[in-house]
Write a protein that holds these residues in place. Structure first.
Motif, PDB file in Angstrom:
ATOM      1  N   GLN A   1       0.817  -1.213   0.000  1.00 32.61           N
ATOM      2  CA  GLN A   1       0.000   0.000   0.000  1.00 32.61           C
ATOM      3  C   GLN A   1       0.850   1.262   0.000  1.00 32.61           C
ATOM      4  O   GLN A   1       0.468   2.272  -0.605  1.00 32.61           O
ATOM      5  CB  GLN A   1      -0.952   0.002   1.205  1.00 32.61           C
ATOM      6  CG  GLN A   1      -2.018   1.080   1.116  1.00 32.61           C
ATOM      7  CD  GLN A   1      -2.983   0.838  -0.038  1.00 32.61           C
ATOM      8  OE1 GLN A   1      -3.503  -0.258  -0.211  1.00 32.61           O
ATOM      9  NE2 GLN A   1      -3.246   1.873  -0.832  1.00 32.61           N
TER      10      GLN A   1
ATOM     11  N   ASP B   1       0.228   4.219  -2.569  1.00 32.85           N
ATOM     12  CA  ASP B   1      -0.012   5.596  -2.120  1.00 32.85           C
ATOM     13  C   ASP B   1       0.995   6.562  -2.732  1.00 32.85           C
ATOM     14  O   ASP B   1       0.623   7.647  -3.197  1.00 32.85           O
ATOM     15  CB  ASP B   1       0.044   5.686  -0.593  1.00 32.85           C
ATOM     16  CG  ASP B   1      -1.067   4.912   0.096  1.00 32.85           C
ATOM     17  OD1 ASP B   1      -2.060   4.527  -0.562  1.00 32.85           O
ATOM     18  OD2 ASP B   1      -0.939   4.681   1.315  1.00 32.85           O
TER      19      ASP B   1
ATOM     20  N   TRP C   1       0.429   6.871  -6.616  1.00 33.16           N
ATOM     21  CA  TRP C   1      -0.872   7.511  -6.817  1.00 33.16           C
ATOM     22  C   TRP C   1      -0.775   9.004  -6.514  1.00 33.16           C
ATOM     23  O   TRP C   1      -1.221   9.834  -7.303  1.00 33.16           O
ATOM     24  CB  TRP C   1      -1.917   6.853  -5.926  1.00 33.16           C
ATOM     25  CG  TRP C   1      -3.281   7.422  -6.112  1.00 33.16           C
ATOM     26  CD1 TRP C   1      -3.846   8.471  -5.437  1.00 33.16           C
ATOM     27  CD2 TRP C   1      -4.261   6.996  -7.054  1.00 33.16           C
ATOM     28  NE1 TRP C   1      -5.103   8.716  -5.893  1.00 33.16           N
ATOM     29  CE2 TRP C   1      -5.383   7.823  -6.892  1.00 33.16           C
ATOM     30  CE3 TRP C   1      -4.288   5.995  -8.018  1.00 33.16           C
ATOM     31  CZ2 TRP C   1      -6.531   7.676  -7.658  1.00 33.16           C
ATOM     32  CZ3 TRP C   1      -5.432   5.848  -8.768  1.00 33.16           C
ATOM     33  CH2 TRP C   1      -6.534   6.675  -8.589  1.00 33.16           C
TER      34      TRP C   1
ATOM     35  N   MET D   1     -13.442   1.420  -6.420  1.00 29.74           N
ATOM     36  CA  MET D   1     -12.323   2.232  -5.943  1.00 29.74           C
ATOM     37  C   MET D   1     -11.771   3.132  -7.032  1.00 29.74           C
ATOM     38  O   MET D   1     -11.875   2.829  -8.212  1.00 29.74           O
ATOM     39  CB  MET D   1     -11.188   1.320  -5.461  1.00 29.74           C
ATOM     40  CG  MET D   1     -11.550   0.388  -4.353  1.00 29.74           C
ATOM     41  SD  MET D   1     -10.147  -0.714  -3.972  1.00 29.74           S
ATOM     42  CE  MET D   1     -10.920  -1.778  -2.768  1.00 29.74           C
TER      43      MET D   1
ATOM     44  N   LYS E   1      -8.221   4.956  -6.094  1.00 28.98           N
ATOM     45  CA  LYS E   1      -6.942   4.384  -5.666  1.00 28.98           C
ATOM     46  C   LYS E   1      -7.235   3.031  -5.034  1.00 28.98           C
ATOM     47  O   LYS E   1      -8.166   2.900  -4.230  1.00 28.98           O
ATOM     48  CB  LYS E   1      -6.257   5.304  -4.648  1.00 28.98           C
ATOM     49  CG  LYS E   1      -4.961   4.717  -4.104  1.00 28.98           C
ATOM     50  CD  LYS E   1      -4.182   5.694  -3.248  1.00 28.98           C
ATOM     51  CE  LYS E   1      -4.861   5.990  -1.961  1.00 28.98           C
ATOM     52  NZ  LYS E   1      -4.017   6.796  -1.048  1.00 28.98           N
ATOM     53  N   ILE E   2      -6.461   2.028  -5.399  1.00 32.21           N
ATOM     54  CA  ILE E   2      -6.682   0.685  -4.883  1.00 32.21           C
ATOM     55  C   ILE E   2      -6.252   0.623  -3.422  1.00 32.21           C
ATOM     56  O   ILE E   2      -5.157   1.043  -3.050  1.00 32.21           O
ATOM     57  CB  ILE E   2      -5.917  -0.372  -5.711  1.00 32.21           C
ATOM     58  CG1 ILE E   2      -6.315  -0.289  -7.192  1.00 32.21           C
ATOM     59  CG2 ILE E   2      -6.146  -1.773  -5.142  1.00 32.21           C
ATOM     60  CD1 ILE E   2      -7.780  -0.514  -7.490  1.00 32.21           C
ATOM     61  N   ASP E   3      -7.141   0.077  -2.598  1.00 31.52           N
ATOM     62  CA  ASP E   3      -6.926  -0.079  -1.158  1.00 31.52           C
ATOM     63  C   ASP E   3      -6.795  -1.576  -0.881  1.00 31.52           C
ATOM     64  O   ASP E   3      -7.791  -2.312  -0.929  1.00 31.52           O
ATOM     65  CB  ASP E   3      -8.108   0.534  -0.409  1.00 31.52           C
ATOM     66  CG  ASP E   3      -8.006   0.434   1.100  1.00 31.52           C
ATOM     67  OD1 ASP E   3      -7.333  -0.485   1.610  1.00 31.52           O
ATOM     68  OD2 ASP E   3      -8.635   1.270   1.765  1.00 31.52           O
TER      69      ASP E   3
ATOM     70  N   ALA F   1      -6.134  -3.292   1.851  1.00 32.45           N
ATOM     71  CA  ALA F   1      -6.855  -3.773   3.030  1.00 32.45           C
ATOM     72  C   ALA F   1      -8.356  -3.944   2.715  1.00 32.45           C
ATOM     73  O   ALA F   1      -8.980  -4.920   3.146  1.00 32.45           O
ATOM     74  CB  ALA F   1      -6.652  -2.825   4.209  1.00 32.45           C
ATOM     75  N   ALA F   2      -8.926  -3.025   1.973  1.00 30.42           N
ATOM     76  CA  ALA F   2     -10.338  -3.137   1.590  1.00 30.42           C
ATOM     77  C   ALA F   2     -10.565  -4.330   0.667  1.00 30.42           C
ATOM     78  O   ALA F   2     -11.593  -5.010   0.762  1.00 30.42           O
ATOM     79  CB  ALA F   2     -10.813  -1.844   0.931  1.00 30.42           C
TER      80      ALA F   2
END
Length: 157
Positions: free
Chosen positions: A83, A87, A90, A142, A144-146, A148-149
């Motif tokens: 991540q 981040d 992105w 989404m 931005k790809i998360d 954890a989600a």
């Protein structure tokens, strides 16, 4: 030199774009710069092409007036291990640009990037079709790809 490399036509912003990309990507470097001669094209000394390298991949930026625009039909995938990388890329590439859905970013120069965590590809290609479907469904919600989600979406099924 690699046999095939991307050649990107910028509307007179190639030098600025290359300097930006070299500042974003680790171990990036600028290579050969070709300038216009007294015979042209364009004003003498103006940058025509700039070679640059990102993670060992050679690119050429062309610097000349054009009505051509970049589209999503060609994009560059940035494979992110976690991540923090998602981040970072992105945030850098969307600064002055346009965040898009599903991990895509149009940068300030109009170039399209896919900021893609390795985990997304693993989940979407899982041999269990239910896991792959839950990962794909979550990704579609989404920008931005998360990661954890994504993991929660897969576990909640």
């Amino acid at each position: 030199m690699q046999k095939i490399s991307p050649f990107l036509w910028f509307d007179q912003t190639a030098e600025e774009a290359v300097n930006f990309y070299v500042s974003v990507f680790a171990d990036a470097k600028i290579g050969k710069v070709m300038r216009a001669s007294a015979a042209g094209p364009g004003p003498e000394g103006r940058v025509l092409t700039i070679g640059f390298e990102l993670f060992g991949q050679s690119f050429t930026a062309f610097n000349f007036p054009t009505d051509f625009k970049f589209t999503e039909a060609v994009s560059f995938v940035v494979d992110c291990k976690d991540q923090a990388e998602v981040d970072y890329y992105w945030d850098c590439l969307s600064d002055g640009g346009q965040p898009r859905d599903c991990g895509w970013v149009k940068d300030r120069f109009g170039v399209f990037w896919q900021i893609t965590p390795t985990r997304l590809i693993e989940l979407m290609s899982d041999p269990n079709p239910a896991i792959a479907a839950r990962a794909a469904t979550a990704m579609m919600t989404m920008q931005k790809i998360d990661i954890a989600a994504l993991e929660r979406a897969v576990a909640d099924g």
